[in-house]
Design a protein around this motif. Structure first.
Motif, PDB file in Angstrom:
ATOM      1  N   ARG A 196       0.865  -1.538  -0.327  1.00 19.02           N
ATOM      2  CA  ARG A 196       0.086  -0.215   0.067  1.00 19.02           C
ATOM      3  C   ARG A 196       0.011   1.588  -0.026  1.00 19.02           C
ATOM      4  N   ALA A 197       1.870   1.207   0.057  1.00 22.70           N
ATOM      5  CA  ALA A 197       3.266   2.485   0.757  1.00 22.70           C
ATOM      6  C   ALA A 197       4.482   2.047  -0.034  1.00 22.70           C
ATOM      7  N   LEU A 198       4.927   2.665  -0.307  1.00 18.32           N
ATOM      8  CA  LEU A 198       6.443   2.459  -0.634  1.00 18.32           C
ATOM      9  C   LEU A 198       8.073   3.879  -0.062  1.00 18.32           C
ATOM     10  N   ALA A 199       8.712   3.525  -0.049  1.00 18.49           N
ATOM     11  CA  ALA A 199      10.377   4.165   0.427  1.00 18.49           C
ATOM     12  C   ALA A 199      11.355   3.627   0.415  1.00 18.49           C
ATOM     13  N   VAL A 200      11.991   4.276   0.244  1.00 17.91           N
ATOM     14  CA  VAL A 200      13.825   3.869  -0.200  1.00 17.91           C
ATOM     15  C   VAL A 200      13.765   4.369   1.273  1.00 17.91           C
ATOM     16  N   PHE A 201      15.431   3.536   1.788  1.00 16.80           N
ATOM     17  CA  PHE A 201      15.528   3.691   3.007  1.00 16.80           C
ATOM     18  C   PHE A 201      17.421   3.342   3.673  1.00 16.80           C
ATOM     19  N   THR A 250       7.613   6.836   5.720  1.00 10.34           N
ATOM     20  CA  THR A 250       8.348   8.216   5.350  1.00 10.34           C
ATOM     21  C   THR A 250       9.397   8.599   5.845  1.00 10.34           C
ATOM     22  N   VAL A 251      10.623   8.956   5.495  1.00  3.53           N
ATOM     23  CA  VAL A 251      11.921   9.423   5.807  1.00  3.53           C
ATOM     24  C   VAL A 251      11.571  10.172   6.931  1.00  3.53           C
ATOM     25  N   PHE A 252      12.217  10.449   7.867  1.00  2.89           N
ATOM     26  CA  PHE A 252      12.026  12.172   8.594  1.00  2.89           C
ATOM     27  C   PHE A 252      13.281  11.712   9.479  1.00  2.89           C
ATOM     28  N   ASP A 253      13.861  13.283  10.081  1.00  4.47           N
ATOM     29  CA  ASP A 253      15.200  12.798  10.964  1.00  4.47           C
ATOM     30  C   ASP A 253      14.668  13.673  11.947  1.00  4.47           C
ATOM     31  N   ASP A 254      13.886  13.326  12.942  1.00  6.96           N
ATOM     32  CA  ASP A 254      13.925  13.933  14.287  1.00  6.96           C
ATOM     33  C   ASP A 254      14.852  14.427  14.703  1.00  6.96           C
ATOM     34  N   GLY A 255      15.927  14.652  14.996  1.00  4.13           N
ATOM     35  CA  GLY A 255      17.617  16.042  15.178  1.00  4.13           C
ATOM     36  C   GLY A 255      17.986  14.312  15.772  1.00  4.13           C
ATOM     37  N   SER A 256      17.691  13.134  15.995  1.00  3.74           N
ATOM     38  CA  SER A 256      18.913  11.817  16.039  1.00  3.74           C
ATOM     39  C   SER A 256      19.196  11.027  15.077  1.00  3.74           C
ATOM     40  N   GLY A 257      18.851  11.627  13.676  1.00  3.20           N
ATOM     41  CA  GLY A 257      19.476  10.982  12.475  1.00  3.20           C
ATOM     42  C   GLY A 257      18.036  10.272  11.502  1.00  3.20           C
ATOM     43  N   PRO A 258      17.985  10.107  10.512  1.00  4.17           N
ATOM     44  CA  PRO A 258      16.970  10.021   9.733  1.00  4.17           C
ATOM     45  C   PRO A 258      16.634   8.514  10.226  1.00  4.17           C
ATOM     46  N   ALA A 259      15.504   8.346  10.223  1.00  4.94           N
ATOM     47  CA  ALA A 259      14.572   7.590  10.371  1.00  4.94           C
ATOM     48  C   ALA A 259      13.582   7.105   9.844  1.00  4.94           C
ATOM     49  N   LEU A 265      -4.528   5.202  11.931  1.00  4.90           N
ATOM     50  CA  LEU A 265      -3.757   6.368  10.340  1.00  4.90           C
ATOM     51  C   LEU A 265      -3.555   6.015   9.365  1.00  4.90           C
ATOM     52  N   SER A 266      -3.640   6.546   8.499  1.00  6.69           N
ATOM     53  CA  SER A 266      -3.797   6.854   6.939  1.00  6.69           C
ATOM     54  C   SER A 266      -2.724   7.419   6.309  1.00  6.69           C
ATOM     55  N   SER A 267      -2.127   8.131   6.582  1.00  4.42           N
ATOM     56  CA  SER A 267      -1.032   8.842   6.074  1.00  4.42           C
ATOM     57  C   SER A 267       0.029   9.797   6.447  1.00  4.42           C
ATOM     58  N   LEU A 268       1.174  10.230   6.120  1.00  7.10           N
ATOM     59  CA  LEU A 268       2.357  10.696   6.660  1.00  7.10           C
ATOM     60  C   LEU A 268       3.062  11.468   5.645  1.00  7.10           C
ATOM     61  N   ALA A 269       3.708  12.615   6.494  1.00  4.30           N
ATOM     62  CA  ALA A 269       4.175  14.134   5.647  1.00  4.30           C
ATOM     63  C   ALA A 269       5.011  14.228   6.324  1.00  4.30           C
ATOM     64  N   VAL A 270       6.690  14.816   5.727  1.00  5.90           N
ATOM     65  CA  VAL A 270       7.069  15.425   6.501  1.00  5.90           C
ATOM     66  C   VAL A 270       6.856  17.213   5.714  1.00  5.90           C
ATOM     67  N   PHE A 271       6.969  17.937   6.466  1.00  4.71           N
ATOM     68  CA  PHE A 271       6.374  19.739   6.162  1.00  4.71           C
ATOM     69  C   PHE A 271       7.253  20.416   7.144  1.00  4.71           C
ATOM     70  N   GLN A 272       8.079  21.698   6.645  1.00  4.39           N
ATOM     71  CA  GLN A 272       8.837  22.067   7.598  1.00  4.39           C
ATOM     72  C   GLN A 272       9.433  21.256   9.040  1.00  4.39           C
TER      73      GLN A 272
END
Length: 859
Positions: free
Chosen positions: A164-169, A220-229, A266-273
């Motif tokens: 249902r969803a795709l990403a590279v990491f 999705t890939v997101f870095d919360d300050g501790s590195g990309p995850a 949950l249905s969706s993720l996004a990285v914004f600002q």
């Protein structure tokens, strides 16, 4: 000087201000394929309805960037060959086309992803979904997930069930950049995610090993300050009542995170600002807030400051896209409460969030009327098709509104995807995808009389094509009831006229002077009336009394038969011709049943001709002011002619007619078409074979000599197979295009033909995917010739119109006009300045024009 010129000067003036380079080369001759088609649905009964587009992705497969669509059961234009639909397509430039040979099933996610060292060569397009299958010509199906490399679909190992969803990491543990797919549980352990290293699949452990693992819906890939995850969203947690729905992959296992609310799905993720946003089914502590939230650095959650709620059983979607005002978070598939708690919700809308506030929505609908329910808006992407950067909004809808959310009228028809240019003349306007004529909104059963009709008119000082019937838009602009096209620019009627819930339908029109103003008279399906619309008004003002048959009108024309002290209005319908005299409608003699009308000149002046049935004898009559006088020999035609045209094949003008069935003349068979020679109807070869419906006719010279073109539901032209479009040329039939590719016995047969300038236009409901030159193999993937209900053939070489400034004379004024344009000035008349057809506008064209004025032919 007219005998020196190829064609007749049309002098098309630009109706609106537009930036047009005066040095632009002439348009290419031959088949014109730049009427980009929209995307339509293809349900089992083949009546177009909204398809579903789940995901948008911009990807360059080596042939240039394109916007890829994935979803379910869509086609390009009105219909594909029977039984063929697509789950993946793309928009390249302004053209929609299929990807590879065929794609089936449901595609939920498409993404342009680069596995780097695990699959060198740059990004590939990956698509996955339940029942998804990609096929190459002559090959088997690649199921559940497939990769497009620019030439063909490729297998991505064996993945079951689909994702249902795709990403590279790259998790930093030595495997490099890998492809991650989330979906339903992949094995009895409850795993929701698998990854592919370019060679093999690996199933990751479940996010809730001892709890509930229902589904993974977003990655999705997101870095919360501790590195990309890598973050996973879905429905999972310790128990069914204590779902978290959010987890973070650390390279060896999942860390389940606190959700915005207990039991969130949950249905969706996004990285914004630099924040992680989630969407789903949940409420926040602040009353009325929910559905969308941002994760704070301390693990708490904040809303977006707007009252939202989930929409039915489907959950909100998030897209990040750049528009004219910067990067924004677009939210789809959501009901919105503009005024807070307790207010009426606006369903089926898109919201735009800039990080501090939410703008008014674009609302989508399932059909023309809001009573048929809200549409669904799923995804947003930015893409430049070559004319301007645009936002594309897609989902499952057939119309949309940009006005006050709770009110009608809607501003346009659409088939699950629209675009919003971000610069230029149309900046901020929401446009349907096609640049041809959109008739799809009226094919949903709301109207019975929605037959397409195209007529050439002289309106606002220039020749134009007027389109009637079930019109929803033209040139990408919304329009209700009718649209005009002058060969370059579209004039639309953006406001629905008051009447029924869907507004009246206009089936024919003609320009007329009304109280000193030029108006377009329109035949309406409501109240059997004729009337006109004052620009900017929603009122339909009646013109004359009601007349029986207006709802079935096919042609309105002014004609002076010498007995009425000037031209009067004639109207032809399905069974009669009426004229408006001294405020009253009068039918032509009732001893005749008229099926068609033509005003033309056979060499003895303008006359009115009518296809008639006179006491059972079919033929064509000429109107003498008091009676219809039958021409030719009675009994030779099997039925009353349905279409008439005057055509000169070099031997002088003659009258041609089409009719249902076959007749006999002097021992020769007449198949659906004949020419009147003296007192007898003569066949055109073996005629047009097959079909039962009206055939459209037009006389046109494409540069190879005059030809009679015919479009309809026939299956053969003479002895040569021809699916719907052929010409009579040099005393023989030649197939031109196959426009009825269906093989299930269902045909799209409503066509109109008309010439404008140096082009022949074909308008109607025809298949566009697979549309091809007659006799060529069917290639569903090529879409070599495209259109949305409209295609054109341009004269080769293009006709030379030396009256560049359109003042009615070819003289020094035209030379000055051309010199000014060559020097960088404007071309306000929109004239073809490339007089010598070398694709460059320069001094050589000035020299050409000077020679023409001196008496040389215009080459």
């Amino acid at each position: 000087m007219s005998n020196q010129f190829r064609g007749v000067s049309t002098c098309v003036f630009i109706a609106i201000s537009a930036a047009i380079s005066p040095l632009a080369p002439a348009q290419p001759c031959g088949l014109r394929a730049d009427f980009g088609p929209g995307v339509t649905g293809l349900p089992p009964n083949y009546v177009p309805s909204p398809p579903t587009i789940n995901s948008l992705a911009v990807h360059d497969d080596g042939s240039g960037p394109a916007l890829y669509l994935c979803g379910y059961a869509f086609s390009f234009g009105q219909a594909d060959p029977a039984g063929v639909s697509h789950s993946v397509g793309r928009i390249r430039g302004m053209t929609a086309e299929s990807v590879g040979y065929r794609t089936d099933g449901v595609a939920l996610a498409a993404a342009s992803l680069d596995l780097q060292s695990n699959l060198p060569g740059g990004p590939r397009l990956y698509v996955t979904g339940p029942g998804f299958a990609a096929r190459n010509a002559g090959g088997g199906a690649i199921t559940n997930i497939a990769m497009w490399d620019g030439q063909q679909w490729n297998s991505v190992g064996t993945l079951a069930p689909p994702g249902r969803a795709l990403a590279v990491f790259d998790d930093g543990h030595g495997g490099g950049t890998q492809l991650y797919v989330a979906g339903d549980p992949l094995d009895p352990s409850g795993s929701l995610v698998s990854r592919w290293n370019g060679v093999a699949w690996e199933v990751l452990p479940p996010p809730a090993p001892s709890g509930t693992n229902v589904v993974g819906r977003a990655l999705t890939v997101f870095d919360d300050g501790s590195g990309p995850a890598l973050y996973l969203a879905g429905a999972f947690g310790a128990t069914d009542s204590d779902l978290s729905g959010l987890a973070k992959w650390n390279g060896q296992g999942w860390e389940v995170l606190h959700a915005p609310a207990t039991g969130a799905s949950l249905s969706s993720l996004a990285v914004f600002q630099n924040k992680l946003y989630v969407a789903g089914s949940f409420s926040l502590p602040e009353p009325g807030k929910g559905g969308i939230a941002a994760r704070n650095p301390d693990g708490t959650w904040s809303g977006i400051g707007a009252s939202t709620q989930t929409f039915g059983i489907l959950l909100p979607t998030l897209s990040v896209a750049s528009d004219a005002n910067g990067l924004a978070l677009y939210i789809g598939n959501l009901a919105w409460m503009p005024n807070g708690v307790g207010s009426a919700s606006v369903s089926g809308c898109f919201l735009r969030y800039d990080g501090s506030s939410v703008t008014s929505p674009v609302r989508t609908y399932w059909s023309l009327s809001s009573s048929n329910g809200a549409g669904r808006g799923y995804c947003v992407a930015a893409y430049n098709a070559g004319d301007a950067p645009s936002l594309y909004l897609a989902g499952n809808f057939s119309a949309y509104s940009t006005g006050t959310p709770q009110t009608l009228p809607l501003t346009s028809a659409a088939y699950s995807i629209v675009r919003i240019p971000q610069s230029g003349r149309q900046a901020g306007h929401i446009l349907e995808l096609g640049t041809g004529v959109n008739t799809g909104i009226f094919l949903t059963g709301e109207f019975n009389n929605n037959r397409p009709n195209m007529l050439k008119v002289r309106f606002q000082g220039r020749d134009q094509l007027a389109f009637f019937g079930g019109i929803g838009g033209g040139g990408g602009e919304p329009s209700f009831g009718y649209v005009l096209f002058d060969g370059e620019h579209w004039t639309t009627n953006p406001q629905r006229v008051q009447g029924t819930s869907a507004g009246p339908l206009f089936v024919a029109g003609v320009p007329a002077q009304v109280d000193g103003e030029e108006r377009m008279l329109l035949a309406s399906t409501e109240s059997s009336s004729l009337g006109y619309i004052i620009p900017g008004s929603t009122m339909f003002t009646a013109y004359g009394p009601s007349v029986f048959g207006a709802s079935q009108a096919r042609s309105l024309q002014f004609f002076d038969d010498g007995t009425t002290n000037g031209p009067v209005l004639y109207m032809s319908g399905t069974s009669r011709i009426s004229r408006l005299i001294n405020g009253f409608w009068r039918d032509l003699p009732t001893t005749h049943s008229t099926n068609s009308m033509l005003i033309g000149d056979l060499g003895d002046g303008q006359r009115l001709y009518a296809g008639v049935l006179d006491f059972g004898a079919a033929g064509v009559s000429v109107w003498n002011g008091s009676d219809l006088v039958l021409m030719g020999t009675p009994g030779e035609l099997p039925a009353g002619p349905t279409t008439l045209v005057i055509h000169d094949d070099g031997l002088g003008p003659r009258l041609y007619a089409t009719f249902p069935g076959a007749g006999q003349s002097q021992g020769r068979t007449l198949n659906r078409i004949a020419v009147l020679e003296g007192q007898h109807w003569q066949p055109l070869g073996e005629g047009l074979v097959g079909g039962t419906s009206i055939i459209a006719l037009a006389s046109f010279d494409d540069g190879s000599g005059p030809s009679l073109y015919a479009a309809g539901d026939f299956t053969a032209a003479g002895s040569t197979p021809s699916k719907g479009f052929a010409r009579w040329h040099n005393n023989a039939w030649e197939p031109v295009l196959d426009i009825n590719n269906r093989n299930d016995g269902t045909h799209y047969y409503d066509f109109s033909l008309a010439t404008l300038g140096d082009c022949l236009y074909v308008f109607g409901r025809f298949a566009t995917t697979g549309l091809r030159p007659a006799g060529a193999p069917i290639d569903i993937s090529s879409n070599a010739i495209l259109g949305e209900n409209l295609i054109a053939i341009r004269r080769c070489p293009p006709a030379c119109f030396p009256d560049l400034n359109c003042d009615g004379a070819v003289d020094q004024g035209d030379v000055d006009y051309l010199i000014n344009a060559v020097s960088g000035g404007d071309n306000p008349a929109g004239a073809n300045l490339d007089l010598n057809s070398d694709d460059v506008v320069d001094q050589a064209d000035v020299d050409e024009l000077v020679n023409v004025i001196a008496g040389a032919p215009c080459q």
